[in-house]
Design a protein around this motif. Structure first.
Motif, PDB file in Angstrom:
ATOM      1  N   LEU A   1       0.852  -1.190   0.000  1.00 11.77           N
ATOM      2  CA  LEU A   1       0.000   0.000   0.000  1.00 11.77           C
ATOM      3  C   LEU A   1       0.887   1.237   0.000  1.00 11.77           C
ATOM      4  N   GLY A   2       0.834   2.013  -1.089  1.00  8.64           N
ATOM      5  CA  GLY A   2       1.668   3.210  -1.206  1.00  8.64           C
ATOM      6  C   GLY A   2       2.842   2.975  -2.135  1.00  8.64           C
TER       7      GLY A   2
ATOM      8  N   LEU B   1      -9.768  -3.384  -5.027  1.00  8.86           N
ATOM      9  CA  LEU B   1      -9.558  -4.448  -4.039  1.00  8.86           C
ATOM     10  C   LEU B   1     -10.881  -5.123  -3.684  1.00  8.86           C
ATOM     11  N   ASP B   2     -11.014  -6.379  -4.096  1.00  5.29           N
ATOM     12  CA  ASP B   2     -12.244  -7.127  -3.828  1.00  5.29           C
ATOM     13  C   ASP B   2     -11.896  -8.391  -3.037  1.00  5.29           C
ATOM     14  N   GLU B   3     -12.882  -9.225  -2.814  1.00  4.93           N
ATOM     15  CA  GLU B   3     -12.683 -10.433  -2.010  1.00  4.93           C
ATOM     16  C   GLU B   3     -11.599 -11.328  -2.608  1.00  4.93           C
ATOM     17  N   ASP B   4     -11.656 -11.548  -3.923  1.00  5.98           N
ATOM     18  CA  ASP B   4     -10.678 -12.424  -4.584  1.00  5.98           C
ATOM     19  C   ASP B   4      -9.245 -11.944  -4.367  1.00  5.98           C
ATOM     20  N   ILE B   5      -9.046 -10.655  -4.554  1.00  8.47           N
ATOM     21  CA  ILE B   5      -7.686 -10.106  -4.411  1.00  8.47           C
ATOM     22  C   ILE B   5      -7.203 -10.237  -2.969  1.00  8.47           C
ATOM     23  N   ILE B   6      -8.042  -9.863  -2.022  1.00 11.22           N
ATOM     24  CA  ILE B   6      -7.626  -9.919  -0.599  1.00 11.22           C
ATOM     25  C   ILE B   6      -7.359 -11.362  -0.179  1.00 11.22           C
ATOM     26  N   ARG B   7      -8.162 -12.299  -0.655  1.00 14.19           N
ATOM     27  CA  ARG B   7      -7.949 -13.723  -0.305  1.00 14.19           C
ATOM     28  C   ARG B   7      -6.642 -14.252  -0.908  1.00 14.19           C
ATOM     29  N   THR B   8      -6.274 -13.742  -2.062  1.00 17.80           N
ATOM     30  CA  THR B   8      -5.072 -14.228  -2.762  1.00 17.80           C
ATOM     31  C   THR B   8      -3.806 -13.608  -2.205  1.00 17.80           C
ATOM     32  N   TYR B   9      -3.880 -12.339  -1.874  1.00 16.24           N
ATOM     33  CA  TYR B   9      -2.701 -11.616  -1.387  1.00 16.24           C
ATOM     34  C   TYR B   9      -2.741 -11.611   0.145  1.00 16.24           C
ATOM     35  N   THR B  10      -2.080 -12.605   0.746  1.00 14.13           N
ATOM     36  CA  THR B  10      -2.231 -12.772   2.201  1.00 14.13           C
ATOM     37  C   THR B  10      -1.216 -11.964   3.024  1.00 14.13           C
ATOM     38  N   LEU B  11      -0.315 -11.259   2.337  1.00 12.67           N
ATOM     39  CA  LEU B  11       0.579 -10.330   3.032  1.00 12.67           C
ATOM     40  C   LEU B  11       0.235  -8.923   2.558  1.00 12.67           C
ATOM     41  N   ILE B  12      -0.090  -8.032   3.516  1.00 17.31           N
ATOM     42  CA  ILE B  12      -0.453  -6.652   3.160  1.00 17.31           C
ATOM     43  C   ILE B  12       0.432  -5.712   3.981  1.00 17.31           C
ATOM     44  N   ILE B  13       1.171  -4.857   3.250  1.00 12.39           N
ATOM     45  CA  ILE B  13       2.131  -3.966   3.923  1.00 12.39           C
ATOM     46  C   ILE B  13       1.698  -2.524   3.737  1.00 12.39           C
ATOM     47  N   ASN B  14       1.522  -1.822   4.846  1.00 13.30           N
ATOM     48  CA  ASN B  14       1.155  -0.405   4.777  1.00 13.30           C
ATOM     49  C   ASN B  14       2.423   0.451   4.731  1.00 13.30           C
ATOM     50  N   CYS B  15       2.682   1.030   3.553  1.00 10.49           N
ATOM     51  CA  CYS B  15       3.820   1.947   3.392  1.00 10.49           C
ATOM     52  C   CYS B  15       3.347   3.394   3.311  1.00 10.49           C
ATOM     53  N   THR B  16       2.069   3.624   3.608  1.00 12.69           N
ATOM     54  CA  THR B  16       1.542   4.999   3.610  1.00 12.69           C
ATOM     55  C   THR B  16       1.683   5.578   5.011  1.00 12.69           C
ATOM     56  N   PRO B  17       1.572   6.905   5.153  1.00 16.08           N
ATOM     57  CA  PRO B  17       1.631   7.491   6.510  1.00 16.08           C
ATOM     58  C   PRO B  17       0.285   7.433   7.239  1.00 16.08           C
TER      59      PRO B  17
ATOM     60  N   ASN C   1      -6.788   7.432  11.382  1.00 15.43           N
ATOM     61  CA  ASN C   1      -6.749   7.129   9.938  1.00 15.43           C
ATOM     62  C   ASN C   1      -6.243   5.717   9.678  1.00 15.43           C
ATOM     63  N   TYR C   2      -6.604   5.183   8.529  1.00 19.94           N
ATOM     64  CA  TYR C   2      -6.121   3.852   8.138  1.00 19.94           C
ATOM     65  C   TYR C   2      -6.348   3.661   6.637  1.00 19.94           C
ATOM     66  N   PRO C   3      -5.579   2.783   6.006  1.00 20.44           N
ATOM     67  CA  PRO C   3      -5.770   2.528   4.579  1.00 20.44           C
ATOM     68  C   PRO C   3      -7.158   1.938   4.312  1.00 20.44           C
ATOM     69  N   ASP C   4      -7.740   2.360   3.211  1.00 18.67           N
ATOM     70  CA  ASP C   4      -9.112   1.970   2.872  1.00 18.67           C
ATOM     71  C   ASP C   4      -9.111   0.674   2.064  1.00 18.67           C
ATOM     72  N   ILE C   5      -9.005  -0.440   2.781  1.00 14.47           N
ATOM     73  CA  ILE C   5      -9.068  -1.756   2.127  1.00 14.47           C
ATOM     74  C   ILE C   5     -10.241  -2.539   2.735  1.00 14.47           C
ATOM     75  N   PRO C   6     -10.761  -3.548   2.018  1.00 17.36           N
ATOM     76  CA  PRO C   6     -11.900  -4.312   2.566  1.00 17.36           C
ATOM     77  C   PRO C   6     -11.465  -5.319   3.644  1.00 17.36           C
ATOM     78  N   TYR C   7     -11.388  -4.844   4.872  1.00 19.02           N
ATOM     79  CA  TYR C   7     -10.895  -5.670   5.991  1.00 19.02           C
ATOM     80  C   TYR C   7     -11.786  -6.887   6.268  1.00 19.02           C
ATOM     81  N   GLU C   8     -13.036  -6.838   5.782  1.00 14.08           N
ATOM     82  CA  GLU C   8     -13.947  -7.966   6.048  1.00 14.08           C
ATOM     83  C   GLU C   8     -13.443  -9.268   5.425  1.00 14.08           C
ATOM     84  N   TYR C   9     -12.526  -9.186   4.442  1.00 15.15           N
ATOM     85  CA  TYR C   9     -12.025 -10.405   3.786  1.00 15.15           C
ATOM     86  C   TYR C   9     -10.695 -10.891   4.359  1.00 15.15           C
ATOM     87  N   ILE C  10     -10.214 -10.215   5.384  1.00 12.47           N
ATOM     88  CA  ILE C  10      -8.962 -10.638   6.049  1.00 12.47           C
ATOM     89  C   ILE C  10      -9.237 -11.918   6.843  1.00 12.47           C
ATOM     90  N   THR C  11      -8.261 -12.845   6.824  1.00 10.65           N
ATOM     91  CA  THR C  11      -8.419 -14.124   7.533  1.00 10.65           C
ATOM     92  C   THR C  11      -7.238 -14.351   8.482  1.00 10.65           C
TER      93      THR C  11
END
Length: 243
Positions: A123-124, A160-176, A185-195
């Motif tokens: 992210l970023g 960013l949809d369910e398929d993408i979040i399920r496939t990419y299981t490492l998410i790195i926040n490089c934004t401030p 504040n926080y990055p606007d990703i669909p957290y409901e698909y995090i496992t």
């Protein structure tokens, strides 16, 4: 005369490095000091590098890329990354640029990985994200950048949809987003698909737990902040300056 090391950046009153190295010098009884060199434009670096007491610099936002034109040599890894966060001064004041961010990130990430992690979202797209991308490449983890203004081959946050979040299981926040004082504040990703298979890594270290991390934790994900990375890259800086 005390050897002087320091951090080059803009608006760096919060500096982790100054506290870390000042404590280190005191504990190890070293005749050194660490200063914040808070400059408003990169050209001001000339005065710092011409100061005979300065023996080494760390570089932070927003100068990791701009500072490259002020060094004489680049370590091959820093050259490939395209960002410098450590400058070594040799005896005749030749400057060599290094990148210790990728090392700090790699070594702090390794213990968190599980065998489902094959792909990562970065992210970023700022200076820090370049070192992260290089580290992932070395770890054979595919990555894709996510940006508010995506270029070719990058994703938008709206993609960013369910398929993408399920496939990419490492998410790195490089934004401030989420850094003190704007901790809500926080990055606007669909957290409901995090496992529970996900790893959420936030480069931010203040606050110690960001909303990004909290939202991952609620879904059972492994989460971490950037403090371990900072400590490791600081120690690597010290090693570079002294070899």
């Amino acid at each position: 005369m005390k050897k002087t090391y320091g951090l080059l950046g803009r608006h760096i009153g919060y500096s982790f490095s100054k506290n870390y190295f000042s404590e280190k010098f005191e504990e190890e009884n070293l005749d050194c000091e660490y200063k914040n060199f808070d400059i408003s434009q990169i050209e001001d670096v000339k005065e710092i590098i011409n100061n005979p007491v300065v023996k080494g610099l760390n570089v932070t936002i927003p100068y990791k890329e701009e500072v490259i034109s002020f060094v004489h040599d680049l370590d091959p890894i820093a050259k490939e990354i395209g960002a410098v966060n450590v400058i070594k001064f040799d005896k005749d004041k030749r400057l060599k640029g290094f990148n210790s961010d990728y090392y700090g990130f790699t070594e702090s990430l390794k213990p968190l990985l599980n065998n489902t992690v094959k792909k990562a979202l970065i992210l970023g797209t700022g200076g820090a994200s370049k070192a992260i991308a290089y580290a992932l490449q070395q770890l054979n983890i595919e990555y894709t950048f996510v940006s508010r203004n995506p270029d070719f081959n990058e994703l938008s946050y709206t993609n960013l949809d369910e398929d993408i979040i399920r496939t990419y299981t490492l998410i790195i926040n490089c934004t401030p987003l989420g850094t003190h004082p704007d901790v809500q504040n926080y990055p606007d990703i669909p957290y409901e698909y995090i496992t529970k298979n996900h790893v959420l890594y936030d480069l931010i270290y203040n606050p110690a737990e960001t909303v990004f991390m909290q939202k991952g934790k609620e879904k059972g994900a492994t989460v971490t902040n950037g403090l371990r990375m900072l400590i490791l890259q600081a120690e690597k800086s010290w090693e570079i300056w002294n070899t």
